[in-house]
Design an enzyme around this catalytic site. Structure first.
Site, PDB file in Angstrom:
ATOM      1  N   ASP A   8       0.826  -1.213   0.000  1.00  0.00           N
ATOM      2  CA  ASP A   8       0.000   0.000   0.000  1.00  0.00           C
ATOM      3  C   ASP A   8       0.857   1.258   0.000  1.00  0.00           C
ATOM      4  O   ASP A   8       1.926   1.285   0.602  1.00  0.00           O
ATOM      5  CB  ASP A   8      -0.899  -0.030   1.247  1.00  0.00           C
ATOM      6  CG  ASP A   8      -2.064   0.933   1.139  1.00  0.00           C
ATOM      7  OD1 ASP A   8      -2.273   1.509   0.052  1.00  0.00           O
ATOM      8  OD2 ASP A   8      -2.769   1.115   2.144  1.00  0.00           O
ATOM      9  N   ASN A  19       1.411   3.401  -2.972  1.00  0.00           N
ATOM     10  CA  ASN A  19       1.985   3.839  -4.253  1.00  0.00           C
ATOM     11  C   ASN A  19       1.474   5.223  -4.652  1.00  0.00           C
ATOM     12  O   ASN A  19       2.241   6.071  -5.118  1.00  0.00           O
ATOM     13  CB  ASN A  19       1.613   2.859  -5.375  1.00  0.00           C
ATOM     14  CG  ASN A  19       2.223   1.492  -5.192  1.00  0.00           C
ATOM     15  OD1 ASN A  19       3.114   1.317  -4.370  1.00  0.00           O
ATOM     16  ND2 ASN A  19       1.754   0.519  -5.955  1.00  0.00           N
ATOM     17  N   ARG A  34      -0.121   8.983 -10.473  1.00  0.00           N
ATOM     18  CA  ARG A  34      -0.275   7.771  -9.661  1.00  0.00           C
ATOM     19  C   ARG A  34       0.452   6.577 -10.275  1.00  0.00           C
ATOM     20  O   ARG A  34       1.023   5.746  -9.570  1.00  0.00           O
ATOM     21  CB  ARG A  34      -1.757   7.439  -9.472  1.00  0.00           C
ATOM     22  CG  ARG A  34      -2.501   8.425  -8.592  1.00  0.00           C
ATOM     23  CD  ARG A  34      -3.958   8.007  -8.414  1.00  0.00           C
ATOM     24  NE  ARG A  34      -4.068   6.716  -7.759  1.00  0.00           N
ATOM     25  CZ  ARG A  34      -3.988   6.526  -6.429  1.00  0.00           C
ATOM     26  NH1 ARG A  34      -3.796   7.557  -5.634  1.00  0.00           N
ATOM     27  NH2 ARG A  34      -4.096   5.328  -5.918  1.00  0.00           N
ATOM     28  N   HIS A  46       2.895   3.303  -9.038  1.00  0.00           N
ATOM     29  CA  HIS A  46       2.751   1.854  -9.259  1.00  0.00           C
ATOM     30  C   HIS A  46       4.016   1.288  -9.920  1.00  0.00           C
ATOM     31  O   HIS A  46       4.432   0.168  -9.647  1.00  0.00           O
ATOM     32  CB  HIS A  46       1.519   1.561 -10.114  1.00  0.00           C
ATOM     33  CG  HIS A  46       0.239   1.913  -9.420  1.00  0.00           C
ATOM     34  ND1 HIS A  46      -0.023   1.549  -8.119  1.00  0.00           N
ATOM     35  CD2 HIS A  46      -0.851   2.616  -9.834  1.00  0.00           C
ATOM     36  CE1 HIS A  46      -1.219   2.018  -7.763  1.00  0.00           C
ATOM     37  NE2 HIS A  46      -1.742   2.667  -8.786  1.00  0.00           N
ATOM     38  N   LEU A  75      10.970 -20.649  -4.701  1.00  0.00           N
ATOM     39  CA  LEU A  75       9.936 -19.783  -4.121  1.00  0.00           C
ATOM     40  C   LEU A  75       8.640 -19.857  -4.928  1.00  0.00           C
ATOM     41  O   LEU A  75       8.658 -19.773  -6.150  1.00  0.00           O
ATOM     42  CB  LEU A  75      10.448 -18.332  -4.156  1.00  0.00           C
ATOM     43  CG  LEU A  75       9.443 -17.259  -3.734  1.00  0.00           C
ATOM     44  CD1 LEU A  75       9.223 -17.273  -2.234  1.00  0.00           C
ATOM     45  CD2 LEU A  75       9.901 -15.873  -4.192  1.00  0.00           C
ATOM     46  N   ARG A 123       1.621  -5.028   6.075  1.00  0.00           N
ATOM     47  CA  ARG A 123       0.978  -3.948   5.313  1.00  0.00           C
ATOM     48  C   ARG A 123       1.807  -2.687   5.465  1.00  0.00           C
ATOM     49  O   ARG A 123       2.199  -2.320   6.576  1.00  0.00           O
ATOM     50  CB  ARG A 123      -0.449  -3.686   5.791  1.00  0.00           C
ATOM     51  CG  ARG A 123      -1.131  -2.606   4.932  1.00  0.00           C
ATOM     52  CD  ARG A 123      -2.593  -2.441   5.209  1.00  0.00           C
ATOM     53  NE  ARG A 123      -3.189  -1.561   4.196  1.00  0.00           N
ATOM     54  CZ  ARG A 123      -4.447  -1.605   3.803  1.00  0.00           C
ATOM     55  NH1 ARG A 123      -5.271  -2.478   4.331  1.00  0.00           N
ATOM     56  NH2 ARG A 123      -4.891  -0.773   2.878  1.00  0.00           N
ATOM     57  N   LEU A 177      -7.078  -5.173   7.020  1.00  0.00           N
ATOM     58  CA  LEU A 177      -6.805  -6.265   6.079  1.00  0.00           C
ATOM     59  C   LEU A 177      -7.367  -6.003   4.686  1.00  0.00           C
ATOM     60  O   LEU A 177      -6.923  -6.631   3.715  1.00  0.00           O
ATOM     61  CB  LEU A 177      -7.377  -7.588   6.609  1.00  0.00           C
ATOM     62  CG  LEU A 177      -6.549  -8.273   7.691  1.00  0.00           C
ATOM     63  CD1 LEU A 177      -7.262  -9.526   8.179  1.00  0.00           C
ATOM     64  CD2 LEU A 177      -5.151  -8.639   7.171  1.00  0.00           C
ATOM     65  N   GLU A 199       0.383 -13.324  12.098  1.00  0.00           N
ATOM     66  CA  GLU A 199       0.892 -12.142  12.788  1.00  0.00           C
ATOM     67  C   GLU A 199       0.802 -10.983  11.798  1.00  0.00           C
ATOM     68  O   GLU A 199       1.159 -11.136  10.622  1.00  0.00           O
ATOM     69  CB  GLU A 199       2.356 -12.340  13.200  1.00  0.00           C
ATOM     70  CG  GLU A 199       2.554 -13.381  14.268  1.00  0.00           C
ATOM     71  CD  GLU A 199       1.905 -13.004  15.595  1.00  0.00           C
ATOM     72  OE1 GLU A 199       1.813 -11.801  15.910  1.00  0.00           O
ATOM     73  OE2 GLU A 199       1.481 -13.941  16.310  1.00  0.00           O
TER      74      GLU A 199
HETATM   75  C1  FPP Z   1      -1.748   0.166  -3.485  1.00  0.00           C
HETATM   76  O1  FPP Z   1      -1.322   1.520  -3.487  1.00  0.00           O
HETATM   77  C2  FPP Z   1      -1.268  -0.527  -4.668  1.00  0.00           C
HETATM   78  C3  FPP Z   1      -2.060  -1.122  -5.631  1.00  0.00           C
HETATM   79  C4  FPP Z   1      -3.522  -1.118  -5.586  1.00  0.00           C
HETATM   80  C5  FPP Z   1      -1.475  -1.759  -6.813  1.00  0.00           C
HETATM   81  C6  FPP Z   1      -0.280  -2.620  -6.543  1.00  0.00           C
HETATM   82  C7  FPP Z   1       0.552  -2.654  -7.740  1.00  0.00           C
HETATM   83  C8  FPP Z   1       1.906  -2.686  -7.759  1.00  0.00           C
HETATM   84  C9  FPP Z   1       2.765  -2.768  -6.570  1.00  0.00           C
HETATM   85  C10 FPP Z   1       2.670  -2.572  -9.027  1.00  0.00           C
HETATM   86  C11 FPP Z   1       2.202  -3.426 -10.120  1.00  0.00           C
HETATM   87  C12 FPP Z   1       2.527  -4.841  -9.944  1.00  0.00           C
HETATM   88  C13 FPP Z   1       1.732  -5.804 -10.429  1.00  0.00           C
HETATM   89  C14 FPP Z   1       2.123  -7.230 -10.260  1.00  0.00           C
HETATM   90  C15 FPP Z   1       0.452  -5.472 -11.109  1.00  0.00           C
HETATM   91  P1  FPP Z   1      -2.415   2.670  -3.611  1.00  0.00           P
HETATM   92  O2  FPP Z   1      -2.524   3.032  -5.040  1.00  0.00           O
HETATM   93  O3  FPP Z   1      -3.680   2.215  -2.967  1.00  0.00           O
HETATM   94  O4  FPP Z   1      -1.728   3.801  -2.796  1.00  0.00           O
HETATM   95  P2  FPP Z   1      -2.451   4.972  -2.012  1.00  0.00           P
HETATM   96  O5  FPP Z   1      -3.250   4.331  -0.901  1.00  0.00           O
HETATM   97  O6  FPP Z   1      -1.298   5.774  -1.493  1.00  0.00           O
HETATM   98  O7  FPP Z   1      -3.288   5.725  -2.997  1.00  0.00           O
END
Ligand code: FPP
Length: 245
Positions: free
Chosen positions: A20, A22, A33, A37, A131, A193, A200, A212
């Protein structure tokens, strides 16, 4: 890499991560945004590598939830483009590193090029024995449990099962992580997280019953292998009792 000493005898077998932050990372830098990602994907690659180095056997990442479809079309499309870029460019490395990729979630509703790339990745890595990297895509814990209930209901309707046979094991087998699916994974001992959020969000609701939970304030793109080791050290400092004494 760090001065942390991890106990190799007590490494979690399965670590799951809610990646979380990005969007906030990008905003802080004045970037779109999707740049967040993209940086998140790079952070994820390092954590995959590092999990293997630490001898962790299963790593599950929450890449796209059943709720993430509510985001803008540009963001959703961009995340899937990143996914295609990642699996296509890293497939060789994943194969060389003996990583087996699995998907948790119904990925059939993703864009066609993403489905194709994923299927190729699943196929080319299926015999790897290192893995297991589970990518949760179009995944929701409630959706997963609902599907399991539906499958069990169907078995009962056909007369292949009695209501009294509906044990916790029988439900577990029908989940994406269950023995009746090829993404089989044991329950995660540790769920991490990032970004300071403490919930969650519909991730591994059944499997996480005794996990945990470790929360890190770091935004996902800044989550380094060092932070990862810190989270594992915190897990190792906990006393797990599973409801016993
Ligand atoms: C949460 O951050 C992230 C996501 C919903 C997407 C996760 C994607 C990646 C880590 C990269 C791409 C990788 C793959 C395998 C597709 P958020 O956007 O909710 O962040 P915020 O809460 O700060 O807005």
């Amino acid at each position: 890499m760090t001065d942390l000493i991890l106990d190799r005898e007590r490494m979690p077998l399965h670590v799951a991560v809610i990646m979380d932050g990005n969007g906030r990372w990008a905003k802080k830098k004045g970037l779109p945004r999707l740049a967040g990602h993209n940086a998140g994907m790079k952070a994820m690659k390092k954590i995959v590598d590092h999990s293997d180095k630490l001898g962790i056997k299963y790593l599950t990442v929450y890449a796209f939830s059943t709720e993430n479809w509510k985001r803008s079309l540009a963001e959703v499309t961009g995340i899937f483009k990143l996914l295609v870029t990642y699996v296509n460019s890293d497939l060789k490395e994943l194969v060389e590193n003996n990583v087996r990729v699995k998907v948790l979630g119904d990925y059939s509703s993703l864009p066609a090029d993403a489905v194709r790339s994923l299927e190729r990745t699943l196929k080319e890595t299926e015999n790897n024995t290192g893995l297991q990297f589970n990518i949760a895509l179009n995944y929701g814990g409630r959706d997963e449990i609902r599907r399991a209930v539906e499958a069990i209901g169907e078995k009962i309707r056909r007369g292949d099962m009695e209501p009294g046979d509906v044990t916790e094991e029988a439900i577990g087998e029908e989940l994406f992580t269950g023995r009746l699916h090829d993404g089989f994974s044991p329950d995660p001992e540790l769920i991490i997280r990032t970004s300071g959020e403490m919930r969650l969000s519909n991730f591994l609701l059944w499997q996480g019953a005794y996990s945990e939970l470790v929360f890190s304030d770091v935004l996902w793109p800044d989550f380094t292998p060092e932070e990862y080791e810190r989270a594992i050290a915190e897990y190792q400092s906990r006393d797990r009792r599973f409801g016993g004494r």
